[in-house]
Scaffold this motif. Sequence first.
Motif, short mmCIF file in Angstrom:
data_model
loop_
_atom_site.label_atom_id
_atom_site.label_comp_id
_atom_site.label_asym_id
_atom_site.label_seq_id
_atom_site.Cartn_x
_atom_site.Cartn_y
_atom_site.Cartn_z
N GLU A 172 0.84 -1.29 -0.20
CA GLU A 172 0.10 0.22 -0.13
C GLU A 172 0.90 1.37 0.02
OE1 GLU A 172 -3.15 2.34 2.89
OE2 GLU A 172 -2.53 0.48 3.43
N ARG A 173 1.99 1.30 0.93
CA ARG A 173 2.68 2.43 0.81
C ARG A 173 3.55 2.63 -0.31
NH1 ARG A 173 5.39 1.87 7.05
NH2 ARG A 173 3.51 1.61 8.33
N GLN A 174 4.04 1.72 -0.97
CA GLN A 174 4.64 1.56 -2.28
C GLN A 174 3.80 2.05 -3.42
OE1 GLN A 174 7.79 0.70 -3.04
NE2 GLN A 174 8.07 0.78 -5.29
N SER A 175 2.55 1.64 -3.37
CA SER A 175 1.78 2.17 -4.37
C SER A 175 1.38 3.72 -4.28
CB SER A 175 0.12 1.50 -4.37
OG SER A 175 0.41 0.18 -4.74
N LEU A 176 1.14 4.26 -2.72
CA LEU A 176 1.03 5.59 -2.73
C LEU A 176 2.28 6.50 -2.97
CD1 LEU A 176 -0.38 5.65 1.07
CD2 LEU A 176 -1.30 6.21 -1.24
N LEU A 177 3.49 5.94 -2.76
CA LEU A 177 4.68 6.49 -3.24
C LEU A 177 4.62 6.68 -4.78
CD1 LEU A 177 7.37 7.89 -2.55
CD2 LEU A 177 8.31 5.39 -2.38
N GLU A 178 4.62 5.59 -5.64
CA GLU A 178 4.76 5.47 -6.77
C GLU A 178 3.85 6.50 -7.58
OE1 GLU A 178 4.22 1.45 -7.93
OE2 GLU A 178 6.26 0.94 -7.37
N ALA A 179 2.50 6.77 -7.06
CA ALA A 179 1.27 7.58 -7.66
C ALA A 179 1.93 9.15 -7.28
CB ALA A 179 0.02 7.10 -6.90
N ALA A 180 2.31 9.15 -6.09
CA ALA A 180 2.65 10.65 -5.71
C ALA A 180 3.80 10.94 -6.74
CB ALA A 180 3.01 10.53 -4.47
N LEU A 181 4.78 10.27 -6.83
CA LEU A 181 5.86 10.83 -7.53
C LEU A 181 5.81 10.60 -9.09
CD1 LEU A 181 8.83 8.68 -6.04
CD2 LEU A 181 8.38 11.13 -5.85
N ALA A 182 4.60 9.73 -9.47
CA ALA A 182 4.32 10.08 -10.89
C ALA A 182 3.57 11.24 -11.13
CB ALA A 182 3.34 8.83 -11.50
N LYS A 183 2.67 11.69 -10.25
CA LYS A 183 2.33 13.07 -10.21
C LYS A 183 2.99 14.31 -10.34
CE LYS A 183 -0.84 13.77 -7.04
NZ LYS A 183 -1.90 13.80 -6.16
N ARG A 184 4.03 14.15 -9.29
CA ARG A 184 4.94 15.30 -9.31
C ARG A 184 6.25 14.65 -8.86
NH1 ARG A 184 6.79 18.97 -4.94
NH2 ARG A 184 5.52 17.70 -3.36
N PRO A 185 7.24 14.45 -10.06
CA PRO A 185 8.43 13.83 -9.57
C PRO A 185 9.26 14.55 -8.88
CG PRO A 185 7.97 13.97 -12.14
CD PRO A 185 6.77 14.62 -11.30
N ARG A 186 10.16 13.79 -7.66
CA ARG A 186 11.11 14.50 -7.16
C ARG A 186 12.18 13.63 -6.70
NH1 ARG A 186 6.05 14.77 -2.98
NH2 ARG A 186 5.30 13.66 -4.74
N PRO A 187 13.18 14.21 -6.21
CA PRO A 187 14.47 13.27 -5.92
C PRO A 187 14.17 12.28 -4.84
CG PRO A 187 14.92 15.49 -5.65
CD PRO A 187 13.47 15.57 -5.87
N VAL A 188 14.90 11.04 -5.22
CA VAL A 188 14.55 9.95 -4.44
C VAL A 188 15.90 9.35 -4.06
CG1 VAL A 188 14.07 7.44 -4.27
CG2 VAL A 188 12.61 8.99 -5.54
N LEU A 189 16.42 9.49 -2.67
CA LEU A 189 17.72 8.96 -2.18
C LEU A 189 17.67 7.65 -1.54
CD1 LEU A 189 18.01 12.06 -3.14
CD2 LEU A 189 19.68 12.14 -1.10
N VAL A 190 18.32 6.76 -2.00
CA VAL A 190 18.22 5.26 -1.29
C VAL A 190 19.52 5.06 -0.46
CG1 VAL A 190 17.98 2.87 -1.77
CG2 VAL A 190 17.12 4.72 -3.40
N GLY A 191 19.53 4.85 0.77
CA GLY A 191 20.47 4.58 1.71
C GLY A 191 20.79 2.88 1.71
N ASN A 192 19.98 2.25 0.95
CA ASN A 192 20.52 1.03 1.05
C ASN A 192 20.22 0.24 -0.22
OD1 ASN A 192 20.91 -1.77 1.33
ND2 ASN A 192 19.43 -2.24 3.12
N PRO A 193 20.88 0.22 -1.25
CA PRO A 193 20.82 -0.19 -2.67
C PRO A 193 20.63 -1.69 -2.54
CG PRO A 193 22.74 0.98 -2.52
CD PRO A 193 22.60 0.59 -1.02
N ASP A 194 20.78 -2.61 -1.43
CA ASP A 194 20.59 -4.07 -1.48
C ASP A 194 19.16 -4.54 -1.71
OD1 ASP A 194 22.95 -4.62 -0.53
OD2 ASP A 194 22.37 -5.31 1.38
N ILE A 195 18.92 -5.29 -2.88
CA ILE A 195 17.55 -5.78 -3.10
C ILE A 195 17.14 -6.59 -2.03
CG2 ILE A 195 16.40 -7.27 -4.79
CD1 ILE A 195 17.73 -5.76 -6.87
N VAL A 196 18.00 -7.62 -1.52
CA VAL A 196 17.63 -8.61 -0.58
C VAL A 196 18.89 -8.52 0.53
CG1 VAL A 196 16.23 -9.97 -1.90
CG2 VAL A 196 18.80 -10.53 -1.93
N ALA A 197 18.75 -9.12 1.75
CA ALA A 197 19.81 -9.24 2.61
C ALA A 197 19.47 -10.94 3.22
CB ALA A 197 19.59 -8.67 3.69
N PRO A 198 20.61 -11.76 3.30
CA PRO A 198 20.23 -12.87 3.87
C PRO A 198 19.81 -13.07 5.37
CG PRO A 198 22.82 -12.47 3.55
CD PRO A 198 21.97 -11.38 3.02
#
Length: 301
Positions: A172-198
């Motif tokens: 749900e949060r991911q959908s809200l974020l994607e919709a908001a950024l599609a409507k108004r693009p803004r910078p996105v900074l990622v503090g952990n590039p990992d896709i997964v962690a063991p």
Amino acid sequence: MTMTSTQAAFDAYQAVRHRLPSVELANGGYQKAGTLAEIADSFDVFLLDAFGVLNIGESAIPGAPDRVKDLKAAGKRVLVVSNAAGFPHAALLEKYTRLGYDFAPDDVITSRVTLLAGLNSRREMHWGLMATRSTGLRDLEGLNLTYLEEDPEPYDQVDAILMVGSAAWTEERQSLLEAALAKRPRPVLVGNPDIVAPRETGFSIEPGHFAHRLADKTGIIPEFFGKPFSNIYDLAFKRLGDVDRSRVLMVGDSLHTDILGARHVGISSALISHYGFFAGQDAEAAISAAGIVPDFIVERP
């Protein structure tokens, strides 16, 4: 949220190779060793990943605390270089102490620290924060932050996005974020590039997973802090001072973060094969498939 298959995790990294640092595919091979002790004489500095090298989840990897002690006793410089953005620096140090490690604060370099070092003039912006409330805001207190949760309003109001911890993140949060950024693009900074962690069972889903999904959906290219990107290595070398880079070894369990990052910045690398990402799997087949070749395959730290 977890991913149980090593192959699925590997495929997820392969699918986003176009957003990862590019390196020439290596034609050479790699040496094999049982432990780091067998190759320690060739290096003065050891950069150790955390998950898969020092610990799996909340447990130390057997023998790893003693290996770190032995390396230090032999005069080696040992730093932790980890994409652990979800936890405050002090909390990580407390965890490593519980697990039997003795690291000074400056000996632990995380993607969270790298992110904070890279904010520069952007500190005064109003940030929407992907993080888990229970981990707290230590290190981040000086920033103007609003947690991104179920209320849709902050998603529209903030100036930019910080993605540091995904343990409490939801679809749900991911959908809200994607919709908001599609409507108004803004910078996105990622503090952990990992896709997964063991973890003890399977893999946890990390912020990089959601950042790449967001990029696919909105076209916004996130700014990544941490392995395999050079910014975290730059910070490590700043801490180390004047060292011979040919005598520096990155030790990790992941081809697409630890080994790719090391090759990107021109230092040697060792892949841990019996713990972490490739535990119980064919690491050599994965190396061949990815074309990301370490200098060493080491069974365990």
